[in-house]
Design an enzyme around this catalytic site. Sequence first.
Site, mmCIF file in Angstrom:
data_model
loop_
_atom_site.group_PDB
_atom_site.id
_atom_site.type_symbol
_atom_site.label_atom_id
_atom_site.label_comp_id
_atom_site.label_asym_id
_atom_site.label_seq_id
_atom_site.Cartn_x
_atom_site.Cartn_y
_atom_site.Cartn_z
ATOM 1 N N ASN A 9 0.789 -1.204 0.020
ATOM 2 C CA ASN A 9 -0.045 -0.181 -0.016
ATOM 3 C C ASN A 9 0.932 1.169 0.008
ATOM 4 O OD1 ASN A 9 -1.969 2.124 0.462
ATOM 5 N ND2 ASN A 9 -2.527 1.407 2.389
ATOM 6 N N TRP A 10 1.071 1.825 -1.164
ATOM 7 C CA TRP A 10 1.879 3.056 -1.077
ATOM 8 C C TRP A 10 1.367 4.249 -0.716
ATOM 9 C CZ3 TRP A 10 4.280 3.444 -6.887
ATOM 10 C CH2 TRP A 10 4.922 2.227 -7.019
ATOM 11 N N LYS A 11 -0.047 4.233 -0.472
ATOM 12 C CA LYS A 11 -0.485 5.181 0.089
ATOM 13 C C LYS A 11 -0.558 6.422 -0.769
ATOM 14 C CE LYS A 11 -0.280 3.308 4.572
ATOM 15 N NZ LYS A 11 -0.454 3.371 6.161
ATOM 16 N N HIS A 94 -9.877 1.102 4.575
ATOM 17 C CA HIS A 94 -8.642 1.382 5.342
ATOM 18 C C HIS A 94 -8.842 2.562 6.354
ATOM 19 C CE1 HIS A 94 -4.585 2.634 6.429
ATOM 20 N NE2 HIS A 94 -4.241 1.414 5.607
ATOM 21 N N GLU A 96 -7.248 4.820 7.396
ATOM 22 C CA GLU A 96 -7.140 6.202 7.124
ATOM 23 C C GLU A 96 -8.265 6.661 6.238
ATOM 24 O OE1 GLU A 96 -3.258 5.693 5.251
ATOM 25 O OE2 GLU A 96 -2.487 5.030 7.319
ATOM 26 N N GLU A 166 -5.787 -4.579 10.485
ATOM 27 C CA GLU A 166 -4.779 -3.587 10.571
ATOM 28 C C GLU A 166 -5.012 -2.627 12.015
ATOM 29 O OE1 GLU A 166 -2.627 -2.320 6.933
ATOM 30 O OE2 GLU A 166 -4.513 -1.388 6.913
ATOM 31 N N GLY A 172 2.028 2.458 10.952
ATOM 32 C CA GLY A 172 3.052 3.537 10.955
ATOM 33 C C GLY A 172 3.954 3.989 12.235
ATOM 34 N N SER A 211 2.890 -1.752 10.652
ATOM 35 C CA SER A 211 4.445 -1.979 10.972
ATOM 36 C C SER A 211 4.951 -3.437 10.570
ATOM 37 C CB SER A 211 4.721 -1.459 12.493
ATOM 38 O OG SER A 211 4.336 -0.091 12.833
ATOM 39 N N GLY A 232 2.733 -0.928 4.442
ATOM 40 C CA GLY A 232 2.623 0.341 4.101
ATOM 41 C C GLY A 232 4.048 0.956 3.921
ATOM 42 N N GLY A 233 4.758 1.494 5.024
ATOM 43 C CA GLY A 233 6.108 2.130 4.707
ATOM 44 C C GLY A 233 7.280 1.237 4.326
HETATM 45 P P1 13P Z 1 2.668 0.708 7.931
HETATM 46 O O1 13P Z 1 3.153 -0.724 7.348
HETATM 47 O O2 13P Z 1 3.514 1.651 7.360
HETATM 48 O O3 13P Z 1 2.566 0.430 9.408
HETATM 49 O O4 13P Z 1 1.347 0.849 7.139
HETATM 50 C C1 13P Z 1 0.360 -0.363 7.320
HETATM 51 C C2 13P Z 1 -0.756 0.084 6.642
HETATM 52 O O5 13P Z 1 -1.403 0.840 6.913
HETATM 53 C C3 13P Z 1 -0.997 -0.719 5.293
HETATM 54 O O6 13P Z 1 -2.211 -0.525 4.518
#
Ligand code: 13P
Length: 252
Positions: A9-11, A94, A96, A166, A172, A211, A232-233
């Site tokens: 997930n590049w966001k 998600h 977010e 999640e 994050g 994470s 994510g990251g």
């Molecule tokens: P991180 O891996 O940066 O914690 O993000 C997780 C996430 O929200 C994937 O959708």
Amino acid sequence: MRKKLIAANWKMNGGLEVNRALVEAVCQGGSDLSSEVVLCVPFPYLGQVGALLQGSTITLGAQNSSEFESGAYTGEVSAGMVAEFGCSHVILGHSERRTLFGESDGQVAGKVLQALAAGLRPIVCTGECEAARLEGRTTQVVSRQLAAVLEAVPDDACAAMVVAYEPIWAIGTGLSASPEQAQAVHRQIRALLKDRFGAAAELVQILYGGSVKAANASALFAMPDIDGGLIGGASLLADDFLAICAAGDLVT
Ligand code: 13P
């Protein structure tokens, strides 16, 4: 036997130049993976990344799509449009989107219906905030989020669905859920899927996100109901992402 699925997930990250370098490195390093891998990228890059993935087993995904089919919905992107760009998956609900953009359980269910109708595999996200975890309401929150979707989808939706757990407090923050904490929620999600779909629920991939790093991926993916990760990251760095994919292969 469920295959592991590792979803990036590049966001809201990327750019034409960095995307090219990242996707080329991931394709090169991930050419012989046995896990399924999907890159969920921002809408404007679907065409670019789709072209870069041609000839690779790694597939393309989106991070959202509309609860409406088409029409006067300025700024929205339909599931049909996402499918037309060759996406296999779409992340829906998600945290977010739920917390920053006010998406309700009902809206998420509507989005899932549209995605299924367009032939996409929805990655339906669930997860509790820190306060809910501390108050012992994790089960209640995740059940409510999933129930809205399970009540709405048709009986034959099971084969297309992916669920992600999640916990918001792990996203994050560098603070992942422990494998045991995550497994307990994944088992509960599996039970809810079984109530709705019966034995077919055994085939649904349930991903953990929050994470996930190379250092903790193997232990998480070794749990019986953790069928991969939503990353994510760490998905923005080719070496880190490939190391997580390799961890998926080790326990497949
Ligand atoms: P991180 O891996 O940066 O914690 O993000 C997780 C996430 O929200 C994937 O959708």
